[in-house]
Scaffold this active site. Structure first.
Site, PDB file in Angstrom:
ATOM      1  N   ASP A  45       0.802  -0.999  -0.003  1.00 22.42           N
ATOM      2  CA  ASP A  45      -0.258   0.330  -0.388  1.00 22.42           C
ATOM      3  C   ASP A  45       0.749   1.296   0.420  1.00 22.42           C
ATOM      4  OD1 ASP A  45      -2.403   1.856   0.736  1.00 22.42           O
ATOM      5  OD2 ASP A  45      -1.904   2.063   2.440  1.00 22.42           O
ATOM      6  N   GLU A  73       1.361  -0.574  -5.104  1.00 20.88           N
ATOM      7  CA  GLU A  73       0.203   0.945  -5.833  1.00 20.88           C
ATOM      8  C   GLU A  73       1.419   1.656  -5.332  1.00 20.88           C
ATOM      9  OE1 GLU A  73      -3.070   3.244  -3.851  1.00 20.88           O
ATOM     10  OE2 GLU A  73      -1.875   2.259  -2.663  1.00 20.88           O
TER      11      GLU A  73
END
Length: 745
Positions: free
Chosen positions: A417, A470
Site C-alpha cells: 500500500d 500501489e
C-alpha cells in the site's frame, strides 16, 4: 531468640533496601544480577525472590524444604542454602488467601537469546525475526513455558504484564542485553490465549504499557492486549502447489483479481455480524471461483483497532485480525484458497502506523520505530507515523513481517500500500515541511532500500510469489529487478490507466470524441512496467460514488457503458483487478459497515452484469491472446486508434503464437453501426466470442452477425492496413471480441 532473628532480618532488609525500592516501583534494569540464586560463600548460595502478594515462600531442593525469610514488610524473600554448585530448585509460595502454589523461579533460567540472530536484527537483515521476537512457547532447561523478547534499547526497565500476574509490573522484570538493545525473559507454565503486554519504564520514569509488536494474536478493539498464541502455521506447499503458484502469478498468465473487504462482503444476523474466516472459506472462495477470478485480494487483515481505517492503520502486523475468528480459522481459510487453486494476495501496509498508545509510537519512550522529526516521521494526511526506514532494526521488522505472511501461510503475494508515500520525502508536504536526503533530493533513500530488500528477499525465499506496488507516480523501474536499478516488484497498479479511462467513461457520449486520447494514451507507456489495471475500493469511497453511478445516461445506458468498459479493460494489456460489488453493479457507494446489496441480483440489470464478469473471466482465462503478451509490444496492435468522431476503439491482441489473436471493437456511443468494416490479419472464419450487448446481460440484443453461430467469413477487401476484412454490426455502447476459428477454405 525470635527478637534477634527479627533484628537480623531487619538489618538484612536495610542492606537490600535500594533493590527493594526499585523492585516495588516496577523499575529494575538488571533483575538477574539480584534475583535468583547467587553465591554467598564457598559452599553456600542465597536465593532471592520478589513475589508481591505472597505471605510465605519456601525453596524446594528435591525433598528438602527451606523456608525463605521475608525482608521486613517488603515482598522480598531470601533463603540461604548449603551448596557448592548452583542449585536446581522450585518455589513453594503461599498467599494470604491460603492458596499455595508450586512454581519455577523465572530467574533460575539461563538466557536463550540467539546472539547471531540479534546481530542480524541489528544489521537490518533478520528475515525471520518473528521466530526470535515476541512470545514463543518453548522448552527451556526441561521446563515448558513462554520466552518473551522485545526490542526497547532506550528503556530503563521492561516487565511482562498479563493475566498470569494480575498485570503487576513489579513481578516479571526482563533481562536486558545492551549489545542488541533487546529484553528477554522465560516464564514457565503459561497457557495459550492468555493476554499480556510489556510495561516499559522510560528514561524519564514514564511507564508505557505496550502491545507486543511481534504478537501472533491480539485482542479485538476495544481491547489492546496481545494474546499468547502458538505459531501453528508453517504451511508446506507441495511441489505441485509451488509450480501452480509460479504459473498462476507469472507475467504471461491470466491474472484476474477479486478485491474484497472481509468485513463487508456479506454479513449475518441482519447485517450485525461479520462472517467468520470459516464462513468466508465456505462462501467467498466458491463465489470467487464461480465467477472465474484467478486471485482473491484481501484488504489488510493485520489486527487494527479502528474499523473505519479498513485495516490500513494496523497495530498488530503479525496478528490476523480476530474480527473474523481465531488464528486457526484464518489458517483454514488460507488452506481452502490453496485447495481451490485461488491465488491469495494480502494488502500490506509498511508505509505508516497509527498513534494508538499501545502501538509502536514512542515505543520505549523515544521515537524508536518512527523518525523523531515530524517533517519525516508524521503523515499529515492520515495523522499517522512514518517508519524510520534508515534504522536497521526497523528494516528487519518490516522484512520479517513480509516474509511471515508469505512463508508461514504460503500466501501468493503482497500488494504494498501507498508506495509513493514511502518513496518521496515531500509526499503531500508543502515547501519547508520536509527534509531533503543527504544529496539534497526528495527521494527517501531508506525507504527505497527497504523496499528493495523486502522484494529481493521475499522472491528469493518464496519462489513464484507476486509483489505488487500501489505506486501512483511515474517512479522509474518499479517492476525492474533490483540488480538493474529497479525496486524489484513483480507488478505495479496502473493508476494512470484507471484515472484516464474513468474520466472518459464518466463523460456523456456526446462529448467523448473530444477526449479520445484518455482511452488511448495508456498504450504510450503500457510496457514500461508490468501492470495491473485496478478498479479498486479507492474508486468507490469518499463521495466518489459507485462505478455504475459514475456512468452517464439513463439506467440502460449506465449498465451498457459499464459492461462495455469492463470488456475494454479485460482486453487491454495488463492484469485485472475489480473491487467487490462492482461485479453486481452495486448502486451505493461502498460502506465498510454494511454488506453488499446482494438483493440487487433479483434484477436482470444486475444479474446480467454479474454474468458479464463471469463470461469475461471465462473468455480471458481461456484465450492466451488476451494475457500472454501483456508486457510485450508484440501482443498489441491498434486497428484504429483515431476514430474519435465515432468514439470507436479497435485493436488486436496477439498470443505468443502469432496466428492466435483476438479482434476487439469498442463502440462507446449509443449509435448502432451495421455493416461496419474492420481489417483482420488473416483470411478465415471469425466467431464473436463476447458481445456485451447480449439480451442476457440486459443489453439490447443486437448481434454482431446474423449467423446463428455468430460467425463471419472474411473477405479479400483491404481495410486498416490488412488485405482481409470482416463486416459486423456494432451495438451501441458495447464491446465485442472476435476470434478466428478456421482458416480460409
Amino acid at each position: 531468640m525470635r527478637s534477634r532473628v527479627r533484628q537480623e532480618q531487619s538489618a538484612q532488609s536495610v542492606i537490600y533496601q535500594k533493590q527493594i525500592d526499585a523492585l516495588a516501583s516496577g523499575c529494575f534494569r538488571d533483575p538477574f544480577i539480584f534475583l535468583g540464586a547467587h553465591k554467598s560463600g564457598p559452599t553456600s548460595y542465597e536465593i532471592r525472590c520478589f513475589l508481591p502478594g505472597a505471605s510465605s515462600v519456601s525453596v524446594l531442593l528435591g525433598t528438602e524444604k527451606i523456608v525463605a525469610q521475608q525482608q521486613g514488610d517488603s515482598h522480598l524473600f531470601v533463603a540461604n542454602i548449603k551448596s557448592k554448585t548452583k542449585p536446581d530448585y522450585q518455589l513453594d509460595v503461599s498467599y494470604s488467601n491460603e492458596f499455595t502454589h508450586q512454581q519455577y523461579d523465572e530467574y533460575s533460567f539461563e538466557s536463550s537469546l540467539d546472539e547471531q540472530a540479534m546481530y542480524l536484527f541489528n544489521e537490518g537483515s533478520l528475515e525471520h525475526a518473528y521466530q526470535h521476537f515476541g512470545a514463543h512457547f518453548v522448552t527451556q532447561q526441561g521446563v515448558d513455558g513462554v520466552r518473551f523478547t522485545v526490542w526497547a534499547p532506550n528503556a530503563s526497565s521492561v516487565s511482562v504484564i498479563g493475566e498470569f500476574n494480575y498485570w503487576q509490573r513489579n513481578r516479571h522484570f526482563m533481562r536486558f542485553h545492551p549489545a542488541s538493545g533487546v529484553w528477554e525473559l522465560f516464564i514457565p507454565g503459561l497457557k495459550e490465549h492468555q493476554c499480556y503486554k510489556f510495561a516499559i519504564t522510560t528514561l524519564t520514569g514514564e511507564v508505557l504499557d505496550k502491545a507486543d509488536p511481534f504478537a501472533f494474536k491480539m485482542q479485538q478493539a476495544p481491547g489492546t492486549a496481545s494474546v499468547l498464541q502458538k505459531l501453528k502455521t508453517g504451511i508446506q506447499l507441495s511441489e505441485r502447489a509451488l509450480a501452480n503458484r509460479a504459473k498462476r502469478n507469472s507475467v504471461d498468465a491470466p491474472v484476474s483479481i477479486y478485491e474484497v473487504h472481509a468485513g463487508s462482503w456479506q454479513r449475518r444476523d441482519d447485517g450485525e455480524r461479520y462472517l467468520t474466516w470459516r464462513e468466508l472459506a465456505d462462501n467467498l472462495i466458491p463465489y470467487t471461483k464461480e465467477l472465474g477470478f484467478t486471485h482473491l485480494q484481501l484488504m489488510p487483515i493485520s489486527e487494527y483497532p479502528f474499523d473505519g481505517s479498513w485495516g490500513y492503520q494496523p497495530v498488530g502486523l503479525f496478528a490476523p485480525t480476530s474480527r473474523y475468528g481465531s488464528f486457526e480459522d484464518f489458517v483454514y481459510f488460507v488452506e481452502q484458497c490453496h485447495e481451490a487453486d485461488i491465488g491469495l494476495i494480502l494488502d500490506w501496509v509498511p508505509g505508516h502506523f497509527p498513534s494508538d498508545p499501545h502501538g509502536l509510537h514512542r515505543f520505549d519512550g523515544t521515537h524508536l520505530y518512527e523518525h523523531a522529526d515530524v517533517r519525516q516521521g508524521f503523515h499529515p494526511d492520515w495523522n499517522t507515523y512514518i517508519y524510520n526506514y534508515d534504522r536497521a532494526e526497523v528494516r528487519s521488522f518490516l522484512i520479517a513481517n513480509a516474509m511471515y505472511w508469505l512463508h508461514e501461510f504460503g500466501i501468493d503475494g503482497l500488494r504494498v500500500d501507498a508506495v509513493a508515500s514511502m518513496l518521496y520525502l515531500d509526499y503531500s508536504r508543502e515547501e519547508g515541511q520536509w527534509v531533503a536526503n543527504q544529496y539534497g533530493g526528495r527521494e527517501n533513500l531508506g525507504a527505497i532500500e527497504c523496499l528493495k530488500q523486502v522484494n529481493m528477499r521475499c522472491y528469493a525465499k518464496n519462489p513464484g510469489i507476486m509483489m505488487v506496488a500501489e505506486e501512483s507516480t511515474a517512479w522509474p523501474g518499479v517492476t525492474r529487478q533490483v540488480d538493474h536499478d529497479g525496486l524489484g516488484f513483480g507488478y505495479k497498479w496502473n493508476m494512470g490507466w484507471m484515472n484516464d479511462s474513468l474520466h472518459y467513461m464518466q463523460r456523456d457520449s456526446l462529448y467523448r470524441s473530444h477526449h479520445h486520447h484518455e482511452m488511448t494514451f495508456s498504450m504510450v507507456y503500457a510496457y514500461s512496467e508490468n501492470y495491473i489495471l485496478p478498479l479498486s475500493h479507492d474508486e468507490v469511497v469518499h463521495g466518489k460514488g459507485s462505478l455504475i453511478e459514475k456512468m452517464p445516461g439513463d439506467d440502460w445506458q449506465k449498465f451498457a457503458n459499464l459492461r462495455a468498459y469492463y470488456a475494454f479493460m479485460w482486453a487491454h494489456p495488463g492484469k485485472k483487478l475489480l473491487f467487490m460489488g462492482a461485479e453486481i453493479a452495486q448502486r451505493k457507494e461502498w460502506n465498510h459497515d454494511q454488506s453488499l446489496d446482494w438483493h440487487l441480483l433479483e434484477h436482470i440489470s444486475h444479474s446480467g452484469m454479474q454474468q458479464t464478469i463471469k463470461d469475461l473471466n471465462a473468455v480471458y482465462t481461456s484465450t492466451p491472446a488476451l494475457y500472454e503478451q501483456d508486457t510485450s509490444p508484440a501482443g498489441f496492435a491498434w486497428l484504429d486508434s483515431n476514430n474519435a468522431e465515432q468514439s470507436m476503439f479497435s485493436f488486436i491482441r496477439y498470443a505468443k503464437k502469432a496466428e492466435d489473436f483476438v479482434v476487439v471493437i469498442c463502440n462507446l456511443t449509443p449509435q448502432v453501426y451495421h455493416d461496419y468494416v474492420i481489417g483482420v490479419p488473416k483470411a478465415g472464419t471469425y466467431q464473436v466470442i463476447l458481445n456485451t450487448d447480449k439480451a442476457d446481460y440486459f443489453g439490447s440484443g443486437v448481434d454482431a452477425t446474423s449467423h446463428a453461430e455468430q460467425i463471419i467469413v472474411s473477405q479479400a477487401i483491404e481495410s486498416h492496413g490488412f488485405n482481409q476484412s470482416i463486416s459486423v454490426s456494432l451495438p451501441g455502447l458495447a464491446t465485442i471480441y472476435l476470434k478466428k476459428v478456421s482458416d480460409e477454405s
